[in-house]
Design an enzyme around this catalytic site. Sequence first.
Site, short mmCIF file in Angstrom:
data_model
loop_
_atom_site.label_atom_id
_atom_site.label_comp_id
_atom_site.label_asym_id
_atom_site.label_seq_id
_atom_site.Cartn_x
_atom_site.Cartn_y
_atom_site.Cartn_z
N LYS A 61 0.07 3.54 -2.61
CA LYS A 61 -1.18 4.52 -2.85
C LYS A 61 -0.63 6.10 -2.49
O LYS A 61 -1.30 6.81 -2.86
CB LYS A 61 -2.01 4.16 -1.46
CG LYS A 61 -2.71 2.90 -1.85
CD LYS A 61 -3.55 2.32 -0.61
CE LYS A 61 -4.11 0.78 -1.07
NZ LYS A 61 -4.46 0.17 0.25
N GLU B 200 -4.70 -3.54 -6.62
CA GLU B 200 -5.10 -4.25 -5.32
C GLU B 200 -5.74 -5.61 -5.63
O GLU B 200 -5.37 -6.65 -4.88
CB GLU B 200 -5.84 -3.46 -4.34
CG GLU B 200 -4.89 -2.35 -3.70
CD GLU B 200 -4.05 -2.69 -2.64
OE1 GLU B 200 -4.13 -4.09 -2.39
OE2 GLU B 200 -3.21 -2.17 -2.21
N SER C 143 -5.91 3.79 3.81
CA SER C 143 -5.24 2.62 2.83
C SER C 143 -6.63 1.82 2.26
O SER C 143 -6.12 0.27 2.36
CB SER C 143 -4.23 1.94 3.68
OG SER C 143 -3.27 1.37 2.74
N SER D 85 0.74 -1.19 -0.14
CA SER D 85 -0.11 -0.06 0.06
C SER D 85 1.00 1.19 0.01
O SER D 85 0.26 2.29 -0.21
CB SER D 85 -1.03 0.02 1.30
OG SER D 85 -2.02 -0.86 1.08
#
Length: 283
Positions: A55, A152, A116, A52
């Site tokens: 991101k 993801e 997240s 993550s």
Amino acid sequence: MSHSSIGQIDPLRKKIQQIASKTDGTLGVGILGLENRDTLTLNNHVHFAMQSVYKFHLGLAILNQVDKGNLKLNQKILIQKKDLLPDTWSPLREKYPNGNIEIPLSELFQFTVAQSDNNGCDILFRIMGGPRVVDNYIKSIGMTDVSIRTTEEEMHKTEGAQFTNWTTPWSAVQLLEKFYQKKILSPTSHAFMWKVLTEANTGSGKIKGLLPEGTLVAHKSGLSGANKEGITAATNDIGIVTLPNGKHFIISIFYGNTKLSDKESDKVIAEVTKAAWDYFSAK
């Protein structure tokens, strides 16, 4: 980098190597003193799975589109029920379980970067036109040792997919530095991202874990979770830490291929950060 600064940073390097020697897996570290320019890397030749952490990269790409006038933070984004995949970390889905709702881009961004959210992440990827568009943007601002390839959803389907989203520790430091120096976003977008990163509520035991209560940290963490063999492929955190004297250091820590529990691996990341904090605080 002068020879004197290399000499001075040796005790910190020794301390970090000491922490690393007691762990399994591979520990990657990048550190930069923003004001004094002291630098350190450990295992910077390794391509670490970002999870993550990417991101943050995605968020920069979105805000670049906002700055260009192609997107607006207050524009409404339709969240469909089919966007809200069940078996994935998603506070967005918890809040709007039935989907079919329009929320401002700013809220979707906050879910994705501060909390997240994996579903939010993939909706933002779709808005951008896919991971490679984000990869191209990050490369266009001078980042070479980084790769953004999969969503993801794809990472959840195939264990190996996460390794296509990789960075070196130093590349993550450089990107945070460019962001910090206001080189890549408009003042408004910069302020928005800074607020989101300082309010991030995931990975609080990592970079922030052993720092004094109330320390201002702008950060983005990442975690793969453990596989069937009990191995965590990636547990990470990157951030900008504000010292009591008002100065800052940037730190990126990528811990790969460990059998430690999340709590134990968080502590490793926290100990490395605390060593850096002690080093920069004493200067």
